[in-house]
Design a protein around this motif. Structure first.
Motif, PDB file in Angstrom:
ATOM      1  N   GLU A  33      38.081  40.675  39.278  1.00 11.17           N
ATOM      2  CA  GLU A  33      39.062  39.673  39.696  1.00 11.17           C
ATOM      3  C   GLU A  33      38.371  38.332  39.913  1.00 11.17           C
ATOM      4  O   GLU A  33      37.283  38.272  40.479  1.00 11.17           O
ATOM      5  CB  GLU A  33      39.706  40.080  41.024  1.00 11.17           C
ATOM      6  N   ALA A  34      39.017  37.276  39.493  1.00  9.20           N
ATOM      7  CA  ALA A  34      38.481  35.936  39.740  1.00  9.20           C
ATOM      8  C   ALA A  34      39.576  34.912  39.533  1.00  9.20           C
ATOM      9  O   ALA A  34      40.472  35.086  38.702  1.00  9.20           O
ATOM     10  CB  ALA A  34      37.311  35.639  38.809  1.00  9.20           C
ATOM     11  N   SER A  35      39.490  33.830  40.304  1.00 11.81           N
ATOM     12  CA  SER A  35      40.494  32.763  40.207  1.00 11.81           C
ATOM     13  C   SER A  35      39.913  31.496  40.816  1.00 11.81           C
ATOM     14  O   SER A  35      38.815  31.480  41.378  1.00 11.81           O
ATOM     15  CB  SER A  35      41.774  33.159  40.944  1.00 11.81           C
ATOM     16  N   ILE A  36      40.684  30.419  40.710  1.00 14.34           N
ATOM     17  CA  ILE A  36      40.373  29.157  41.369  1.00 14.34           C
ATOM     18  C   ILE A  36      41.472  28.904  42.386  1.00 14.34           C
ATOM     19  O   ILE A  36      42.664  28.924  42.047  1.00 14.34           O
ATOM     20  CB  ILE A  36      40.288  28.003  40.354  1.00 14.34           C
ATOM     21  N   ASP A  37      41.098  28.687  43.645  1.00 10.00           N
ATOM     22  CA  ASP A  37      42.106  28.544  44.696  1.00 10.00           C
ATOM     23  C   ASP A  37      42.624  27.110  44.791  1.00 10.00           C
ATOM     24  O   ASP A  37      42.277  26.245  43.977  1.00 10.00           O
ATOM     25  CB  ASP A  37      41.583  29.062  46.040  1.00 10.00           C
ATOM     26  N   HIS A  51      35.650  37.583  34.708  1.00 11.18           N
ATOM     27  CA  HIS A  51      36.675  38.251  33.900  1.00 11.18           C
ATOM     28  C   HIS A  51      36.047  39.081  32.795  1.00 11.18           C
ATOM     29  O   HIS A  51      36.501  40.210  32.507  1.00 11.18           O
ATOM     30  CB  HIS A  51      37.626  37.213  33.307  1.00 11.18           C
ATOM     31  N   VAL A  80      34.772  31.906  36.669  1.00 13.91           N
ATOM     32  CA  VAL A  80      35.960  32.747  36.486  1.00 13.91           C
ATOM     33  C   VAL A  80      35.848  33.533  35.178  1.00 13.91           C
ATOM     34  O   VAL A  80      36.074  34.756  35.131  1.00 13.91           O
ATOM     35  CB  VAL A  80      37.241  31.898  36.500  1.00 13.91           C
ATOM     36  N   ASP A  81      35.487  32.861  34.125  1.00 17.25           N
ATOM     37  CA  ASP A  81      35.331  33.530  32.826  1.00 17.25           C
ATOM     38  C   ASP A  81      34.239  34.593  32.888  1.00 17.25           C
ATOM     39  O   ASP A  81      34.401  35.690  32.332  1.00 17.25           O
ATOM     40  CB  ASP A  81      35.011  32.492  31.757  1.00 17.25           C
TER      41      ASP A  81
END
Length: 352
Positions: free
Chosen positions: A38-42, A33, A29-30
């Motif tokens: 875009e990035a995330s943890i679901d 970014h 994610v980092d």
């Protein structure tokens, strides 16, 4: 050290057996970014990063967990050693690196890349099962080792069952079989049937059973036996077909299905495969098609998504799960170039 090799080393240095994937997910994610993506943890703990405007969605599905057994991370003779270097952080870093290259150059005009680092592929594929109803991509690329110059088209299916039989304790001098003897007879019947069915067939088309565990227990009043059985399945035998047969053979024993996923195989004549063939030839490779006798998250998502699919990634899968797991860094570099070019080719192909 290049940024792309640094990414690979950094995620291999994170020891992430199934259930402990969060450090790699957060690191990815980092990484996205910092590239402005875009990035995330679901909700399952999967890493999800995106690039490109769309509208055609392409899912690049890798996994970020490993089997247990920590290996000292080190570089020797152009090889990076460490648990997950091949299975499957090498392919995952390839996905991330190619995506960042394409995003940095603005090369994507028609596709939206959804890069997923799934959890628990080495367990019950809980990460893949979480996403199966959340996406409907037009194309699917699985991140698994097959060699930088190869395209993997399919994987055998699997059925994992738990066999359990409990009976009142009986005298050993009596005529009845003991519960371990009944269980062993069940196993031998399955093995013999598989031998008959498999005669003359190549490994990918065989039914391959494995007895993973057998335990017995007695308390003076009752005796219990439990077996953990894992069966690899060909295209012609779905999990339900085999489950029904096993239940018929089980008699008074209980059969519980832990999971069952069918075998899958993608076609060769698709825009996705053509995009990879062109990219491989551009890199000087003579492309090879493969099928695998193991399973992957392709088995989970492909039946639901019904789209062109393949698996790609650097590394020698013979090193999966071994104490000597390592990846050749020049192969990793080449794989990034192949994937970048393949995704460019696909972006152009879908425009028409």
């Amino acid at each position: 050290m290049t940024q792309e090799r640094a990414l690979l080393r950094s995620i291999v240095q994170c020891y992430t057996p199934t259930g402990e994937e969060q450090p790699v997910a957060a690191h990815l994610v980092d990484h996205f970014h910092r590239a402005g993506l875009e990035a995330s943890i679901d909700g399952a703990g999967n890493f999800v990063g995106c690039a490109g405007p769309g509208p055609v969605e392409v899912v690049l599905l890798g996994h970020i967990d490993t089997v247990p057994g920590e290996i000292r991370v080190r570089e020797e003779n152009g090889k990076l050693y460490g648990r997950g270097a091949v299975d499957a952080k090498g392919p995952m870093a390839t996905f991330a690196s190619a995506t960042l290259r394409l995003a940095a150059t603005g090369a994507l005009a028609n596709t939206r890349l959804i890069v997923i680092g799934a959890v628990a592929e080495e367990g019950g594929s809980q990460g893949a099962r979480h996403i199966v109803d959340r996406y409907r991509p037009r194309h699917l690329i699985i991140g698994e080792p097959g060699g930088w110059d190869s395209i993997v088209l399919g994987y055998k299916g699997s059925l994992r069952i738990e066999y359990r039989l409990e009976r009142s304790t009986r005298h050993s001098a009596g005529p009845d079989e003991s519960v371990p003897e009944v269980a062993v007879a069940f196993w031998h019947r399955l093995s013999a049937w598989c031998d008959d069915v498999n005669a003359g067939k190549r490994v990918f088309d065989q039914i391959s059973p494995a007895l993973r565990m057998i335990n017995t227990h007695g308390n003076g009043f009752s005796d219990t036996v439990a077996m953990d059985i894992h069966v690899r399945l060909p295209l012609e035998y779905g999990p339900e077909i085999l489950r029904e047969k096993l239940e018929a053979w089980a008699g008074e024993a209980d059969i519980a299905v832990v999971f069952g996923d069918p075998a899958v195989k993608g076609g060769k004549n698709t825009p996705l495969v053509r995009a990879f063939l062109g990219a491989l030839r551009d890199q000087g490779a003579q492309p090879r098609f493969k099928v695998k006798t193991g399973t992957s998250d392709m088995n989970v998502v492909a039946p639901a998504w019904c789209c062109p699919m393949l698996a790609y990634g650097p590394g020698d899968s013979a090193l999966d799960h071994t104490p000597e797991e390592h990846i050749k860094l020049d192969e990793y570099d080449r794989a990034i170039g192949v994937l970048e070019t393949a995704l460019r080719n696909l972006d152009k192909a879908v425009a028409g």
